[in-house]
Design an enzyme around this catalytic site. Structure first.
Site, short mmCIF file in Angstrom:
data_model
loop_
_atom_site.label_atom_id
_atom_site.label_comp_id
_atom_site.label_asym_id
_atom_site.label_seq_id
_atom_site.Cartn_x
_atom_site.Cartn_y
_atom_site.Cartn_z
N ASP A 113 0.83 -1.21 0.00
CA ASP A 113 0.00 0.00 0.00
C ASP A 113 0.86 1.26 0.00
O ASP A 113 0.50 2.27 -0.60
CB ASP A 113 -0.92 0.00 1.22
N ALA A 115 -5.92 3.03 8.39
CA ALA A 115 -4.47 3.09 8.60
C ALA A 115 -4.17 3.68 9.97
O ALA A 115 -4.70 3.23 10.98
CB ALA A 115 -3.82 3.90 7.46
N SER A 147 -5.59 3.03 14.25
CA SER A 147 -4.80 2.65 15.42
C SER A 147 -4.90 3.69 16.54
O SER A 147 -4.66 3.37 17.70
CB SER A 147 -3.34 2.44 15.02
#
Length: 293
Positions: free
Chosen positions: A72, A188, A192
Site C-alpha cells: 500500500d 491506517a 490505530s
C-alpha cells in the site's frame, strides 16, 4: 468499460518478490501485445525485462493504466504523483496489508487479463493537499492519500494547537498531535489511534486527536470539502512535524498555520470485479466470518 493499451509499471525497490512479480507481469503484457514502460527509479532493478523507462510524470502523461507492484505504501507514493493526470491505478500486492493493492500474486495473470480487457470495478478516491503558512506566505506544501498528521517528531511531548474548520474556531488542544484522514486512510494510522472506519465512498474527513490531555476529546467527522486549519501554539517547547502519508515530513515553527483541504484531482483506483470492501476488512482486520453459509 475502457480497454487499456499503454501500461506503466511502478515497483517497490529492494524486494526480490516484487522483482519476480514484475518479470511475470512484463511477460504477460508482451503476450497480450500491450505497450509497456517501467518507472525510471525502479528500472535498474529489473534491467533484464527490456522495457523502456519513463519518469513517474512521463508515465502519467503517456499511460492508459499504471500497475503498482508492491504494498500500500508503494501505491500511496505513486498515487500522489499520478493523480493529477487522471490515470487509473491497479495494485498487485507484494506488501503486508493490501487494502489498496488487492490483487494477490497467485491470481495476478487472471485478474490483470480481465482488467486489461475492460472487466473491473472503478473507485474514485480523493486526496488531501496540505500547506504551511508562515507570516502570511506559503513555505511548504504536500499531498496525502491516507492522512496528514501533526506530531511532535522524535520527542515524546505534548504539543498545543488551535483547530478551525471552515474559518470557525473548534477548540484548542494539548495532545501528541492530530490526524486528518480521508476515508482511504481511516483503516491506517487513524484506526490505530481510535478513529472510525469510513467506507471509501464517503465524502468526509475524520480528525483524530492523538492521546489528548482532555478525555472529552474524541474523533470528529466533517464534510469532505471542509477546510481544516491548525495553528501551532506559541507556547510549545518544540517545533512539531507535519507528515503526509508518513512518507514526507516538514518541520513547522511556532505560530505557523497548517491548512488542509481536498485536492481537486481524484485518484481512479481499479479492482477486480470480485472486489468486496467488507471482505477485505474481514480478512485484514480479523473480523468474524458468517456463522452459517
Amino acid at each position: 468499460m475502457t480497454e487499456f493499451q499503454r501500461i506503466g509499471i511502478v515497483g517497490r525497490p529492494g524486494s526480490e518478490s516484487v522483482k519476480a512479480s514484475t518479470r511475470r507481469l512484463a511477460g504477460l503484457l508482451r503476450e497480450l501485445q500491450k505497450d509497456a514502460a517501467i518507472e525510471a527509479n525502479y528500472a535498474d532493478e529489473v534491467k533484464d525485462i527490456g522495457l523502456p523507462t519513463k519518469t513517474i510524470h512521463e508515465l502519467g502523461e503517456w499511460a492508459d493504466l499504471v500497475i503498482v507492484v508492491g504494498g500500500d505504501g508503494t501505491l500511496l507514493g505513486a498515487a500522489r504523483e499520478i493523480c493529477a493526470f487522471e490515470v487509473p491505478i491497479l495494485g498487485i500486492n507484494r506488501g503486508r496489508l493490501g487494502f489498496l493493492t488487492d490483487i494477490m500474486p497467485d491470481d495476478m495473470e487472471r485478474h490483470v487479463k480481465a482488467v486489461l480487457a475492460g472487466q473491473y470495478v472503478k473507485e474514485d478516491r480523493f486526496l488531501l493537499q496540505a500547506s504551511i503558512e508562515r507570516d502570511g506566505k506559503e513555505i511548504a506544501a504536500g499531498t496525502a492519500m491516507n492522512d496528514v498528521v501533526l506530531h511532535p517528531g522524535q520527542a515524546i511531548r505534548m504539543i498545543s494547537f488551535e483547530l478551525s474548520i471552515d474559518e470557525q474556531f473548534v477548540y484548542s488542544q494539548r495532545s501528541d498531535g492530530l490526524i486528518v484522514s480521508t476515508p482511504t486512510g481511516s483503516t491506517a494510522y487513524a484506526l490505530s489511534a481510535g478513529g472510525p472506519i469510513m467506507h471509501p465512498k464517503l465524502d468526509a474527513l475524520v480528525l483524530v486527536p492523538m492521546f489528548p490531555h482532555a478525555l472529552s476529546s474524541r474523533p470528529l467527522v466533517v464534510a469532505g470539502d471542509a477546510q481544516v486549519c491548525i495553528k501551532i501554539g506559541e507556547d510549545n517547547t518544540l517545533e512539531p512535524m507535519l507528515s503526509c502519508d508518513a512518507q514526507t515530513s516538514v518541520q513547522t515553527r511556532l505560530g505557523d498555520m497548517v491548512c488542509i483541504k481536498k485536492l481537486p484531482h481524484r485518484l481512479h483506483l481499479l479492482h477486480p470485479t470480485s472486489h468486496n470492501y467488507y471482505a477485505i476488512c474481514r480478512n485484514k482486520l480479523g473480523w468474524g466470518k458468517k456463522l452459517v453459509d
